[in-house]
Design a protein around this motif. Structure first.
Motif, PDB file in Angstrom:
ATOM      1  N   ASP A   1      13.119   7.767  -7.058  1.00 22.08           N
ATOM      2  CA  ASP A   1      12.890   7.605  -5.616  1.00 22.08           C
ATOM      3  C   ASP A   1      13.968   6.771  -4.952  1.00 22.08           C
ATOM      4  OD1 ASP A   1      10.628   9.128  -5.684  1.00 22.08           O
ATOM      5  OD2 ASP A   1       9.234   7.448  -5.824  1.00 22.08           O
TER       6      ASP A   1
ATOM      7  N   SER B   1       7.129   2.768  -5.290  1.00 18.79           N
ATOM      8  CA  SER B   1       6.376   1.546  -5.578  1.00 18.79           C
ATOM      9  C   SER B   1       6.328   1.272  -7.076  1.00 18.79           C
ATOM     10  CB  SER B   1       4.954   1.655  -5.032  1.00 18.79           C
ATOM     11  OG  SER B   1       4.229   2.633  -5.752  1.00 18.79           O
TER      12      SER B   1
ATOM     13  N   TYR C   1       2.080   3.091 -13.627  1.00 22.04           N
ATOM     14  CA  TYR C   1       0.658   3.377 -13.820  1.00 22.04           C
ATOM     15  C   TYR C   1       0.349   4.022 -15.182  1.00 22.04           C
ATOM     16  CZ  TYR C   1       1.071   8.412 -12.828  1.00 22.04           C
ATOM     17  OH  TYR C   1       1.380   9.751 -12.887  1.00 22.04           O
TER      18      TYR C   1
ATOM     19  N   TYR D   1       3.602   0.725  -8.567  1.00 25.01           N
ATOM     20  CA  TYR D   1       2.435   1.441  -9.094  1.00 25.01           C
ATOM     21  C   TYR D   1       2.840   2.816  -9.630  1.00 25.01           C
ATOM     22  CZ  TYR D   1       0.873  -1.789  -5.447  1.00 25.01           C
ATOM     23  OH  TYR D   1       0.723  -2.877  -4.631  1.00 25.01           O
ATOM     24  N   LYS D   2       3.691   3.492  -8.885  1.00 27.19           N
ATOM     25  CA  LYS D   2       4.132   4.822  -9.317  1.00 27.19           C
ATOM     26  C   LYS D   2       4.958   4.738 -10.596  1.00 27.19           C
ATOM     27  CE  LYS D   2       6.588   8.932  -7.637  1.00 27.19           C
ATOM     28  NZ  LYS D   2       7.334   9.538  -6.513  1.00 27.19           N
TER      29      LYS D   2
ATOM     30  N   PHE E   1       0.814  -1.219   0.000  1.00 30.17           N
ATOM     31  CA  PHE E   1       0.000   0.000   0.000  1.00 30.17           C
ATOM     32  C   PHE E   1       0.847   1.267   0.000  1.00 30.17           C
ATOM     33  CE2 PHE E   1      -2.391  -3.395   2.074  1.00 30.17           C
ATOM     34  CZ  PHE E   1      -3.521  -3.441   1.256  1.00 30.17           C
ATOM     35  N   ARG E   2       2.142   1.122  -0.177  1.00 33.88           N
ATOM     36  CA  ARG E   2       3.007   2.301  -0.254  1.00 33.88           C
ATOM     37  C   ARG E   2       3.029   2.824  -1.690  1.00 33.88           C
ATOM     38  NH1 ARG E   2       8.278   2.178   3.591  1.00 33.88           N
ATOM     39  NH2 ARG E   2       7.249   1.643   5.538  1.00 33.88           N
ATOM     40  N   TRP E   3       3.134   4.133  -1.804  1.00 37.03           N
ATOM     41  CA  TRP E   3       3.144   4.748  -3.130  1.00 37.03           C
ATOM     42  C   TRP E   3       4.561   5.141  -3.556  1.00 37.03           C
ATOM     43  CZ3 TRP E   3       0.614   5.199  -7.451  1.00 37.03           C
ATOM     44  CH2 TRP E   3       0.925   6.235  -8.337  1.00 37.03           C
ATOM     45  N   LYS E   4       5.282   5.850  -2.676  1.00 38.45           N
ATOM     46  CA  LYS E   4       6.616   6.318  -3.042  1.00 38.45           C
ATOM     47  C   LYS E   4       7.553   5.134  -3.245  1.00 38.45           C
ATOM     48  CE  LYS E   4      10.235   9.577  -1.769  1.00 38.45           C
ATOM     49  NZ  LYS E   4      10.716  10.564  -0.790  1.00 38.45           N
TER      50      LYS E   4
END
Length: 367
Positions: free
Chosen positions: A302, A27, A33, A29-30, A22-25
Motif C-alpha cells: 500500500d 494500516s 492481522y 491491522y492490515k 480507524f483506517r484500514w488501507k
C-alpha cells in the motif's frame, strides 16, 4: 496507491491521531492481522491443553517450564534490536525515494540552452529529454515490480514511445553482461555535442552545464541500481526475525495462567485474555512488519512508491517544458507593486488576524 494523511494532521487537535486508528488501507491491522490471529489461536490452544488435558504432575512440570520461558524473555533485547533495525530501514527507505531520478532540472537546462523553433530544434529538445526519461524507465524496470509489469519487454517500452525501433536495434546490438540503463545517457551526451557543433547550443559552457545536470540524473539512476543490488546484510535481518519469533515463542508458554506449585501459595489472577502480552505482540511484531514493508519500497504494498505515476508525470512535464514552453513566455510587464516601496500581499478574512501580530525582530528586542 500511497496512503497520504498529511491534511488530517495539518493542525494539532484533540484526538487528532486517534482518528487515524480507524483506517484500514496501509494500516498496521492490515499488515499484522494474520500473524495476530495465529498467535491468539496458539495461545488459546496451549491454555486449553493446560487447563483441561494435563494431569497434576504434568501441570507442575509445565509450570516450571513456563517460569523458565518467562524469565528467558528478559534476556532478549527486543527494544534495542528492533529500534536500531527499523531506524536503519527507515533511513534507507527515504534515501531510496530521494534517489528516484526527476527530470525537472534537466528539462529546464534543455529548454533554455538548446535553441531553434524549427523542426530540427524541436526534435533535438524532445529527443534529449526522451533519452533521460528512457534511462529512468530502464532502471525502474530493473528494480520496481510495478514498472516491470507495465513494461514486461522492450517491445512495450518501444510501444509506449520511450524508444524508437532504430534505437531498439542500436540498444540490442550493444552487448553487455550488465544492466544497460546508462546507454540513453551516452546517447544524450553525443546528441548534445552534435547540437553544439550545429550551433543549437550557443556556448561550450552551456554544453558542459547540460552534461553536469545529466550526470546528476544518471547518478540517481545508478543509486537506485545499487540500492537494489546491495541489501541490508541478510544476517542482520535474520537476527531481528529470530529475536522477535523466539521472544513470542517464549511468551506463548511463559505468559500462560499457572496454578501455584505449593498448596498454600496464592495463585495469580486468571485473566483468560493476556492483554499485556497481546499488546506486546502488536507493538513488537508490528515494528517488524513495518520494516518488512518498507525495506523494499519498489514492490506493490500500500505504501510503496507510485513508480508508474512518477513515469507518467516525468514524461508529461518534461515534454511540455522542452517543447510547448520553449520561448513561449507571457509578456513581461510592470508588477502590481511597481510604485510601492513596501509590497504587502492581501489577506483573506480567514487570515486577517495574522496582520495583528508584530514581526519578529529577534529575542533581545523584548528586553
Amino acid at each position: 496507491m500511497t496512503v497520504s494523511y498529511t491534511l488530517k494532521v495539518a493542525n494539532s487537535r484533540f484526538g487528532g491521531f486517534s482518528k487515524l486508528l480507524f483506517r484500514w488501507k496501509g494500516s498496521i491491522y492490515k499488515l499484522l492481522y494474520k500473524e495476530f490471529i495465529v498467535f491468539v489461536v496458539l495461545y488459546a490452544l496451549l491454555s486449553l491443553i493446560y487447563r483441561q488435558l494435563l494431569t497434576e504432575e504434568q501441570k507442575r512440570l509445565y509450570t516450571k517450564v513456563a517460569q523458565y520461558c518467562n524469565r528467558s524473555t528478559d534476556l532478549i533485547p527486543m527494544s534495542f534490536v528492533l529500534g536500531f533495525y527499523v531506524t536503519l530501514i527507515v533511513n534507507r527507505w527515504w534515501a531510496q525515494y530521494t534517489s528516484i531520478p526527476l527530470p525537472d532540472q534537466l528539462m529546464c537546462v534543455i529548454s533554455s540552452n538548446v535553441h531553434g523553433k524549427d523542426e530540427r530544434g524541436r526534435i533535438l529538445r524532445r529527443t534529449l529529454i526522451r533519452y533521460a526519461n528512457l534511462s529512468s524507465v530502464l532502471i525502474l524496470r530493473s528494480v520496481s515490480t510495478r514498472v516491470l509489469k507495465r513494461f514486461p519487454t522492450m517491445d512495450h517500452v518501444v510501444e509506449a514511445g520511450f524508444m524508437t525501433q532504430d534505437e531498439r536495434k542500436k540498444f540490442d546490438s550493444l552487448h553487455s553482461d550488465f544492466n544497460k540503463y546508462w546507454i540513453p545517457c551516452v546517447w544524450f551526451t553525443n546528441l548534445a555535442a552534435e547540437a553544439r557543433r550545429g550551433g543549437r547550443i550557443l556556448s561550450y559552457r552551456f554544453l558542459v552545464f547540460s552534461a553536469q545536470e545529466l550526470n546528476l540524473y544518471r547518478a540517481k539512476c545508478s543509486m537506485l541500481f545499487h540500492y537494489d543490488w546491495i541489501s541490508i546484510p541478510l544476517v542482520y535481518t535474520q537476527v531481528v526475525t529470530i529475536a522477535v519469533y523466539s521472544f513470542f515463542a517464549f511468551c506463548l508458554i511463559g505468559r500462560q495462567f499457572l496454578e501455584p506449585l505449593d498448596p498454600g501459595q496464592e495463585a495469580d489472577l486468571d485473566m483468560y485474555i493476556p492483554l499485556s502480552t497481546l499488546l506486546q505482540f502488536f507493538f513488537y511484531a508490528g515494528w517488524l512488519k513495518v520494516a518488512e514493508q518498507i525495506i523494499n519500497p519498489f514492490g506493490e504494498d500500500d505504501d510503496d512508491f507510485e513508480t508508474n505515476k512518477l513515469i507518467d508525470r516525468n514524461l508529461q512535464v518534461s515534454l511540455l517544458s522542452v517543447d510547448d514552453m520553449y520561448q513561449n513566455l507571457p509578456p513581461a510587464v510592470k508588477d502590481k507593486y511597481w510604485n510601492e516601496s513596501t509590497a504587502q500581499p492581501p489577506y483573506t478574512t480567514a487570515t486577517a488576524a495574522e496582520t495583528l501580530k508584530p514581526s519578529f525582530l529577534g529575542s533581545t528586542f523584548d528586553m
